[in-house]
Design an enzyme around this catalytic site. Structure first.
Site, PDB file in Angstrom:
ATOM      1  N   LYS A   1      -3.638   7.896  -0.302  1.00 27.65           N
ATOM      2  CA  LYS A   1      -4.398   6.758  -0.828  1.00 27.65           C
ATOM      3  C   LYS A   1      -3.751   5.444  -0.377  1.00 27.65           C
ATOM      4  CE  LYS A   1      -1.770   7.189  -5.092  1.00 27.65           C
ATOM      5  NZ  LYS A   1      -1.657   7.950  -6.310  1.00 27.65           N
TER       6      LYS A   1
ATOM      7  N   ARG B   1      -4.875   7.605 -18.812  1.00 28.78           N
ATOM      8  CA  ARG B   1      -5.486   6.783 -17.764  1.00 28.78           C
ATOM      9  C   ARG B   1      -6.873   7.356 -17.483  1.00 28.78           C
ATOM     10  NH1 ARG B   1      -2.285   6.022 -12.081  1.00 28.78           N
ATOM     11  NH2 ARG B   1      -2.917   8.191 -11.777  1.00 28.78           N
TER      12      ARG B   1
ATOM     13  N   TYR C   1       8.958 -26.184   2.327  1.00 28.31           N
ATOM     14  CA  TYR C   1       8.226 -26.836   1.246  1.00 28.31           C
ATOM     15  C   TYR C   1       9.139 -27.053   0.040  1.00 28.31           C
ATOM     16  CZ  TYR C   1       3.749 -25.740   3.486  1.00 28.31           C
ATOM     17  OH  TYR C   1       2.696 -25.668   4.344  1.00 28.31           O
TER      18      TYR C   1
ATOM     19  N   MET D   1       3.161 -19.258   3.820  1.00 25.80           N
ATOM     20  CA  MET D   1       2.077 -18.276   3.954  1.00 25.80           C
ATOM     21  C   MET D   1       2.305 -17.363   5.159  1.00 25.80           C
ATOM     22  SD  MET D   1      -2.015 -18.821   4.395  1.00 25.80           S
ATOM     23  CE  MET D   1      -2.253 -19.783   2.914  1.00 25.80           C
TER      24      MET D   1
HETATM   25  C1  LIG Z   1      -0.511   8.638  -6.558  1.00 24.99           C
HETATM   26  C2  LIG Z   1      -0.615   9.894  -7.262  1.00 24.99           C
HETATM   27  C3  LIG Z   1       0.289  10.946  -6.997  1.00 24.99           C
HETATM   28  C4  LIG Z   1       1.498  10.796  -6.130  1.00 24.99           C
HETATM   29  O1  LIG Z   1       2.528  10.135  -6.842  1.00 24.99           O
HETATM   30  P1  LIG Z   1       3.965   9.846  -6.204  1.00 24.99           P
HETATM   31  O2  LIG Z   1       4.785   9.346  -7.318  1.00 24.99           O
HETATM   32  O3  LIG Z   1       3.755   8.840  -5.153  1.00 24.99           O
HETATM   33  O4  LIG Z   1       4.447  11.134  -5.664  1.00 24.99           O
HETATM   34  C5  LIG Z   1       0.038  12.158  -7.593  1.00 24.99           C
HETATM   35  N1  LIG Z   1      -1.016  12.336  -8.422  1.00 24.99           N
HETATM   36  C6  LIG Z   1      -1.870  11.351  -8.726  1.00 24.99           C
HETATM   37  C7  LIG Z   1      -2.984  11.605  -9.659  1.00 24.99           C
HETATM   38  C8  LIG Z   1      -1.688  10.086  -8.171  1.00 24.99           C
HETATM   39  O5  LIG Z   1      -2.518   9.093  -8.487  1.00 24.99           O
END
Ligand SMILES: *Cc1c(COP(=O)(O)O)cnc(C)c1O
Length: 814
Positions: free
Chosen positions: A483, A581, A709, A758
């Protein structure tokens, strides 16, 4: 190499199971994925910690491979091929290489040490190749597997060998000595790298010296610690800049970008120079000088050639090209062995079906020209290359041997015609000897962006993947989370590498991310963690697999599945066990079960939950309660619905800390990208991303003058300020400025002074020798993302995923 199976059997002391023992072998393979495997390949089925070459025998048979070295004949395959059965296939490969090496008696240089091996090898090749036909280890093939493969590349025409040997623990070197059988040894810098595998420095030195047990001479930097361990019968040829007893005495004078040496050797006294001024290059160059002196080269030739030493690029880089192309840049070497490796790499990385190879004349094969280019042609055809652009007087003469070939006499001629040749929607391998200057071709093909790049080390990703795999039970499946653009490291390229490693699942957050991977040709199963109802149609269309976490989501997905008359469409059920969650809670289960009972449109492929505190052992009780609740809830669903889905719960730190809760699969994320929150584990992972830039401008300001700045930095003495073209829009937090953070230039820390802008930031380089254009490391090995996160009071995830998409990603393999 041409050997018959009949000749190989006694060397390996193998039991022969097959019929055709007069079959001829002309190449060796250990990689089931190589397109170069043919009926005359001998495939060694090696056994790794997470990999068993025997599993691929059936597949290879179908591709036409007929000869196998195995430790058992896979069931049902008896009688279908030639099997050489041995106890240990790796040992058989090594024994074979050792026996093969013994048939040749030209000088062989063996190099070991902690640092510099590959550079010394490449430089020696450059310095000596005008006078010798050299066989050398390709890239840094220096391991228990790499060394035998390198040695098996020798042919009758070679008259000098240069091989490197690398070890990580005791009892490895004797093996490599037996295979390389060096006649001339070089001990490179013995630094502190790879110390984990050894008790102490003494043990490491003793082990390394085993490579030199029967050399006629050992070349080294004079060093009493090493000499104390050395068998006094071994003749040494030493250099030093402080010990007058060394055979060659050197006085080095460094300036900004070159070093002059005054050399005293026997009655000779002369000077040479190299175009480098860093300590490592100086030492490596001196080792090469020693070989030239040993070979009695004239000082004029030494002087001429040493002045031309160049930075060695050992890596195959993957870059984005313009017009939707991918470029694999290997523009620094051209020999038969490394062409084979580059073609395998092309196959594993290709994003587009169409493959173009831009190739220069090939050197140092030791073969006569006709034979060489026939072999090259064969290789290119077996790799299904669609188009060849041949550059060089010699290769151009063999144009008719290559598919769709355009030939040019020189790089200049090709560049003149560049605009008339279309390059689009294809993967292009650019491979040429150094003096063809193919970097100019790469720079034309490359997408134009600014100087800041995030370099991604694909070997490190493979290493980290294998590290976590080795922590799993043998049949635990592996989902890798890609992801957020693989945590900022590059979506497609990382996914492609993971397909190559045959992981079981990929995980993405949103449907869009999965769709891009599908469009790029990734065909692994992909789970979407947070699919919006509006994306369900696209999910189905692209064969993505949704995580269903609420009754609302379930209802709308089932409705769509009904409409589309789906059968057994894979879905994943998320349970909330305490993270709060996403997910079904315990009280929702009866309704969930009722809805799914007897539903044939979908199939529950897996049941999962997520841990909230797997990285903090002070919350161990909470995690254990999550595990318990997961067990209870998932069991209920499974019993009630009479199903047996994949269950999974652990993320990276879960894998490290809660081994017992692996269930059927784990979900690896941050660990793949080289980050662990356990200090000991962190040492075993390799750094993946290095954010690099360059110095745009340098100025010296006086005491009292300010930078940036808001005048946040005021100099208290004359200060050398360098400006770097990276800023908060690239994802560098403003909090990292004002002397909290630093960048690394020439291995030294340069504090960031003033506020980060920036698109730029300024650093203090008063203590550092640098100039405009000098490379700058923003993060990588040091400072590490974990260190930055700690100082910035955040987590490595945030730093990695913040790096803007305008920063170009470059992927490489060592
Ligand atoms: C991102 C995620 C993981 C991986 O987590 P890490 O700590 O990066 O290994 C596993 N399961 C779910 C549901 C996640 O959202």
């Amino acid at each position: 190499m041409t050997l018959s199976i009949r000749n190989i059997i006694p060397i390996l002391k193998a039991k022969f199971v097959g019929k055709n023992d007069i079959a001829i072998i002309d190449s060796i393979s250990i990689d089931s994925r190589s397109l170069q495997n043919t009926s005359s390949t001998l495939y060694f089925a090696l056994l790794g910690p997470n990999h068993d070459g025997h599993h691929y025998v059936a597949e290879l048979l179908e591709q036409g491979v007929l000869n196998f070295v195995v430790s058992y004949v896979p069931s049902n395959l008896q009688g279908k091929a030639n099997f050489l059965v041995v106890e240990n296939t790796l040992q058989a490969l090594q024994t074979f290489a050792a026996a093969y090496r013994s048939d040749f008696d030209f000088p062989v240089i063996g190099i070991t040490g902690s640092n510099g091996k590959t550079i010394i090898k490449e430089w020696l090749n450059f310095l000596l190749s005008p006078d010798y036909n050299i066989i050398r280890s390709p890239k840094s093939y220096n391991s228990q597997v790499g060394v035998p493969l390198s040695v098996l590349g020798i042919n009758e025409k070679h008259n000098l060998g240069i091989f490197e040997a690398g070890i990580s623990t005791v009892n490895e070197m004797a093996n490599l000595q037996r295979i390389i059988q060096p006649t001339i040894g070089i001990l490179s810098n013995i630094g502190s790298a790879h110390d984990e595998g050894f008790h102490d420095a003494g043990e490491k030195i003793k082990e390394k010296l085993k490579l030199f047990s029967s050399v006629e001479v050992l070349i080294m930097n004079k060093n009493q610690t090493v000499e104390a361990f050395l068998n006094p019968k071994i003749k040494t040829f030493t250099w030093s800049s402080d010990d007058g007893k060394a055979d060659v005495f050197v006085i080095a004078k460094e300036s900004l970008d070159k070093t002059e040496f005054k050399i005293t050797y026997q009655k000779l006294c002369f000077t040479i120079a190299i175009p480098f001024s860093d300590q490592a290059s100086i030492e490596n160059a001196l080792q090469c000088l020693m070989v030239m002196l040993y070979f009695r080269y004239d000082q004029d030739i030494i002087r001429q050639r040493m002045l031309l030493l160049y930075p060695v690029e050992m890596r195959l880089k993957v870059k984005n090209g313009s017009n939707n192309t991918t470029i694999i840049d290997d523009s620094y070497s051209s020999d038969f062995q490394s062409l084979k490796i580059a073609l395998d790499f092309l196959e594993s990385q290709k994003q587009f079906k169409k493959k173009t190879l831009i190739l220069s004349d090939i050197f140092q094969s030791g073969l006569v020209t006709e034979e060489l280019y026939s072999k090259v042609s064969h290789l290119i055809v077996s790799n299904k290359i669609n188009r060849v652009i041949a550059i060089g007087k010699t290769i151009a003469g063999f144009k008719s041997k290559f598919p769709n070939c355009l030939a040019f006499e020189s790089t200049e001629k090709f560049l003149e015609g560049f605009d008339t040749i279309p390059f689009e929607n294809e993967t292009i391998l650019v491979k040429g000897a150094r003096h063809f200057h193919f970097e100019e071709i790469v720079s034309l093909l490359e997408e134009k962006t600014h100087e800041t790049v995030l370099e991604i080390n694909l070997n490190a990703i493979s290493h980290n993947l294998n590290f976590f795999k080795s922590k799993l039970n043998p049949d635990t499946k592996l989902m890798v989370m890609v992801k957020a653009f693989s945590y900022g490291n590059g979506g497609f390229e990382v996914a492609k590498l993971l397909s190559h490693h045959k992981v079981d699942y990929l995980g993405v957050a949103f449907a869009d991310e999965g769709i891009s991977l599908r469009l790029a040709g990734i065909d692994l199963p992909i789970m979407v963690l947070n699919p919006e109802s509006t994306s369900f149609t696209a999910i189905i269309q692209h064969q993505l697999e949704p995580e269903i976490y609420s009754m609302k989501g379930l209802t709308s997905f089932l409705k769509l599945a009904e409409q589309k008359k789906l059968k057994n469409f894979p879905i994943h059920i998320k349970l909330d066990t305490g993270m709060h969650r996403l997910g079904f809670e315990e009280e929702n289960l009866p309704e969930l079960i009722a809805k799914l009972k007897d539903n044939k449109t979908v199939q529950i492929k897996s049941i999962l939950s997520h841990l909230a505190t797997s990285d903090e052992m002070k919350f161990i009780d909470f995690t254990l309660s999550q595990i318990k609740l997961f067990e209870k809830m998932s069991s209920t669903v499974m019993e009630e619905l009479q199903i047996n889905p994949i269950r999974h719960l652990l993320n990276t730190s879960g894998i490290s800390n809660f081994h017992q809760a692996q269930y059927d699969m784990v979900r690896l994320g941050i660990g793949l990208y080289g980050v662990s929150n356990d200090e000991e584990e962190q040492k075993l992972l390799e750094n993946v991303g290095t954010l690099k830039s360059i110095i745009s401008q340098i100025r010296i300001i006086d005491a009292g003058e300010s930078v940036g700045y808001g005048r946040k930095f005021v100099a208290d003495k004359p200060t050398k300020i360098a400006t770097i073209p990276i800023g908060y829009a690239d994802g560098i937090s403003r909090h990292w400025g004002n002397e909290l953070g630093y960048v690394v230039i020439k291995n030294k820390k340069a504090p960031i002074v003033g506020s980060i802008c920036m698109d730029m930031l300024m650093v203090d380089t008063t203590e550092i020798e640098c100039k405009e254009g000098t490379e700058v490391i923003v993060f990588g090995e040091s400072p590490s993302v974990s260190y930055m996160a700690k100082r910035l009071e955040t987590i490595p995830y945030e730093i990695m995923t913040s790096i803007s998409q305008r920063v170009k990603r470059v992927f490489y393999r060592e």
